[in-house]
Design an enzyme around this catalytic site. Structure first.
Site, short mmCIF file in Angstrom:
data_model
loop_
_atom_site.label_atom_id
_atom_site.label_comp_id
_atom_site.label_asym_id
_atom_site.label_seq_id
_atom_site.Cartn_x
_atom_site.Cartn_y
_atom_site.Cartn_z
N ASN A 16 -44.18 46.38 39.04
CA ASN A 16 -43.73 47.64 38.44
C ASN A 16 -44.84 48.67 38.61
O ASN A 16 -45.48 48.66 39.67
CB ASN A 16 -43.18 47.45 37.02
CG ASN A 16 -44.07 46.80 36.01
OD1 ASN A 16 -44.30 45.59 36.06
ND2 ASN A 16 -44.61 47.54 35.07
N ASP A 17 -45.08 49.53 37.66
CA ASP A 17 -45.90 50.74 37.78
C ASP A 17 -46.98 50.78 38.87
O ASP A 17 -47.79 49.86 38.97
CB ASP A 17 -46.68 50.96 36.48
CG ASP A 17 -45.87 50.75 35.24
OD1 ASP A 17 -44.65 50.59 35.34
OD2 ASP A 17 -46.45 50.75 34.15
N GLN A 33 -48.74 46.93 38.87
CA GLN A 33 -48.41 45.86 37.93
C GLN A 33 -47.74 44.75 38.70
O GLN A 33 -46.75 45.00 39.41
CB GLN A 33 -47.49 46.39 36.83
CG GLN A 33 -48.17 47.38 35.90
CD GLN A 33 -49.18 46.65 35.02
OE1 GLN A 33 -48.82 46.01 34.06
NE2 GLN A 33 -50.46 46.75 35.38
N TRP A 41 -40.75 39.93 35.61
CA TRP A 41 -41.96 40.36 34.90
C TRP A 41 -42.61 39.14 34.24
O TRP A 41 -41.92 38.25 33.73
CB TRP A 41 -41.59 41.41 33.82
CG TRP A 41 -42.79 42.11 33.26
CD1 TRP A 41 -43.31 43.29 33.69
CD2 TRP A 41 -43.62 41.65 32.19
NE1 TRP A 41 -44.42 43.60 32.94
CE2 TRP A 41 -44.64 42.62 32.02
CE3 TRP A 41 -43.64 40.53 31.35
CZ2 TRP A 41 -45.65 42.51 31.04
CZ3 TRP A 41 -44.64 40.42 30.39
CH2 TRP A 41 -45.63 41.40 30.25
N SER A 80 -51.15 48.70 32.79
CA SER A 80 -51.36 49.86 33.66
C SER A 80 -52.62 50.65 33.36
O SER A 80 -53.12 50.67 32.24
CB SER A 80 -50.15 50.78 33.58
OG SER A 80 -49.09 50.20 34.28
N GLU A 188 -45.16 56.17 27.90
CA GLU A 188 -45.84 55.22 28.78
C GLU A 188 -46.41 55.98 29.98
O GLU A 188 -45.88 56.99 30.41
CB GLU A 188 -44.87 54.15 29.25
CG GLU A 188 -44.36 53.29 28.09
CD GLU A 188 -43.62 52.02 28.54
OE1 GLU A 188 -42.84 52.09 29.49
OE2 GLU A 188 -43.84 50.97 27.90
N TRP A 265 -37.04 50.93 33.08
CA TRP A 265 -36.66 49.86 32.15
C TRP A 265 -35.32 50.13 31.49
O TRP A 265 -34.50 49.24 31.32
CB TRP A 265 -37.71 49.71 31.05
CG TRP A 265 -39.07 49.36 31.55
CD1 TRP A 265 -40.18 50.16 31.53
CD2 TRP A 265 -39.50 48.12 32.14
NE1 TRP A 265 -41.25 49.51 32.07
CE2 TRP A 265 -40.87 48.27 32.45
CE3 TRP A 265 -38.86 46.93 32.45
CZ2 TRP A 265 -41.61 47.24 33.04
CZ3 TRP A 265 -39.60 45.91 33.04
CH2 TRP A 265 -40.95 46.08 33.32
C1 FRU Z 1 -44.51 50.86 31.94
C2 FRU Z 1 -45.22 49.70 31.26
C3 FRU Z 1 -46.57 50.12 30.75
C4 FRU Z 1 -47.34 48.86 30.74
C5 FRU Z 1 -46.76 48.10 31.91
C6 FRU Z 1 -46.66 46.61 31.73
O1 FRU Z 1 -43.55 50.46 32.88
O2 FRU Z 1 -44.41 49.20 30.21
O3 FRU Z 1 -46.56 50.83 29.53
O4 FRU Z 1 -48.71 49.09 30.87
O5 FRU Z 1 -45.49 48.62 32.15
O6 FRU Z 1 -46.30 45.99 32.93
#
Ligand code: FRU
Length: 454
Positions: A16-17, A33, A41, A80, A188, A265
């Site tokens: 992710n991010d 991530q 995840w 992140s 976030e 999400w």
């Molecule tokens: C955003 C998030 C962040 C966190 C990360 C966890 O997508 O929820 O806030 O750091 O992903 O993977």
């Protein structure tokens, strides 16, 4: 899922991010991530890849493993964060998560390949009363290094500002932004940057009331010494559902570049239509890299030149007018395809329709030059699944709409990026592109369908 041709995706595992985006020692670096052990995840690592041009990426070994007491947790890990380059050294800040505590940490690299966690970690503890405290974004401004962090007390969201002279000792300056209730309860991945003389604050709100546009941009004036940010106006950064955790960075020529995770999400929820296929060894990809501008106070974002340079061959080209008959355009069946239309606004004109069908999905784009608006509808198995409406008032004689379609996505840029929308649409190796006038004819300056040379 089919691997995108033009977007970064991992060889295996979940991503992710985007994190720690930077240009260092002559190459672009992206961290992200990452759960290397499955396509869902899980305990977060920082994956790492490099590129010379933001198009072709080489995946490097994992940069950060969740191997310290403050992050070694199945529900946690290295969350992140961001990068700052100072005197030829790469500094990465991230949120270490373990036992429900979110704390800010630092890792340092001298070569962009080996990363060492600082012995003084964790550097900033979660303040009492907070339920969320994560995603530090660092940047230099004047004599200070600043950090913005997304925070929440469970009901209200804040963006907190910290400053430091050495990246180790951090002074809490307070909330630089408090989210109005309609912007959600937790921001976030916040980012705060100056572009073309304007300050822009972006974040991805949890429980945002405006469904389906998951990155918020607030344009305003900032006085960091006083921990003040005065908003002038706010808008979704992108009007699509698959655009999350935007992070910007400065390119070698000083331009403000950015990438986001091509998902969200809220929309993904229980992975609606996007289940991490247990058969697939990987899941997730990044959006195309864009340059952000703020001209005359108006925010725009548009793919960087190296992305456009890959579309070296025109499969179909037309100027003059589109007729009311749907014409099916020759186009590549897979890989990435760019479709661009410039509709005349300087004459009374009928709207144009562009249809893109791939897999079980069909995207219908209706562009009306006279009302300066573009309606995008995604149909799935015959019913409307998602939609966005973009509008770009302008004095230009044409309204230009650029679309980049890849195996899993469609990104649309109106008026050179003044309004954009990003959706995931999944291909199955067959793509069909059609265009027609919604009327007798639509006057156009150009219409092209292009791809990589055969
Ligand atoms: C955003 C998030 C962040 C966190 C990360 C966890 O997508 O929820 O806030 O750091 O992903 O993977």
């Amino acid at each position: 899922m089919r691997r995108p041709a033009l977007h970064f995706s991992p060889r295996k595992g979940w991503i992710n991010d985007p994190n720690g985006l930077c240009f260092f020692n002559g190459r672009y670096h992206i961290f992200y991530q990452h759960n290397p052990y499955s396509s869902s995840w899980g305990k977060m690592h920082w994956g790492h890849a490099v590129s010379d041009d933001l198009v072709d990426w080489e995946e490097l070994p994992i940069a950060l493993y969740p191997d310290r007491w403050y992050e070694d947790d199945e529900q946690g890990g290295c969350f992140s964060g961001s990068a700052l380059i100072e005197d030829g050294v790469m500094y990465l800040v991230y949120t270490a998560v373990a036992g429900g505590k979110q704390r800010q940490c630092l890792a340092i690299s001298h070569d962009g390949e080996v990363f060492e966690k600082h012995p003084a970690n964790p550097l900033i503890d979660m303040p009492s009363g907070y339920t969320d405290f994560r995603d530090p974004r660092i940047f230099r401004h004047g004599g200070w290094i600043y950090m913005v962090i997304g925070a929440s007390d469970g009901t209200h969201g804040f963006i907190d500002l910290y400053r430091s002279e050495d990246m180790i000792g951090w002074e809490a300056m307070g909330h630089i932004y408090e989210l109005p209730a309609e912007q959600g309860r937790m921001p976030e991945c916040p980012d705060l940057f100056e572009v073309d003389g304007h300050w822009v604050l972006t974040f991805s709100p949890v429980d945002y009331v405006r469904e389906g546009a998951p990155v918020m941009a607030v344009i305003g004036d900032a006085d960091l010494d006083r921990c003040r940010f005065v908003p002038r106006y706010s808008q979704p950064f992108d009007y699509g559902s698959d655009f999350y955790a935007l992070q910007s960075f400065i390119g070698p020529d000083g331009s403000r570049l950015a990438m986001a995770w091509a998902n969200g999400w809220q929309w993904m929820g229980t992975f609606k239509g996007f289940s991490p296929d247990p058969e697939s060894p990987w899941c997730g990809f990044m959006t195309l890299p864009r340059e952000i501008r703020c001209i005359g106070g108006r925010l725009s974002s548009y793919p960087v030149k190296s992305v456009w340079d890959t579309f070296s061959h025109d499969f179909y080209k037309l100027d003059g007018e589109l007729s009311g008959e749907m014409s099916i355009c020759p186009s590549p069946q897979s890989g990435a395809t760019a479709v661009s239309i410039a509709i005349r606004r300087d004459v009374p004109n009928a709207p144009a329709e562009v249809d893109i069908e791939q897999g079980r999905e069909r995207m219908v784009v209706i562009a009306d030059g006279n009302s300066s608006s573009v309606a995008v509808t995604i149909w799935k198995d015959g019913s409307v699944d998602r939609a966005a409406c973009l509008s770009v008032p302008s004095d230009a004689s044409d309204m230009r709409v650029d679309m980049i379609i890849d195996e899993d996505s469609a990104e649309i840029f109106v008026g050179g990026g003044l309004s954009t929308t990003s959706f995931n649409i999944y291909a199955d190796g067959k793509r069909s592109i059609g265009c027609r006038s919604i009327g007798r004819s639509t006057k156009i300056s150009s219409f092209t369908v292009s791809g990589r040379k055969k």
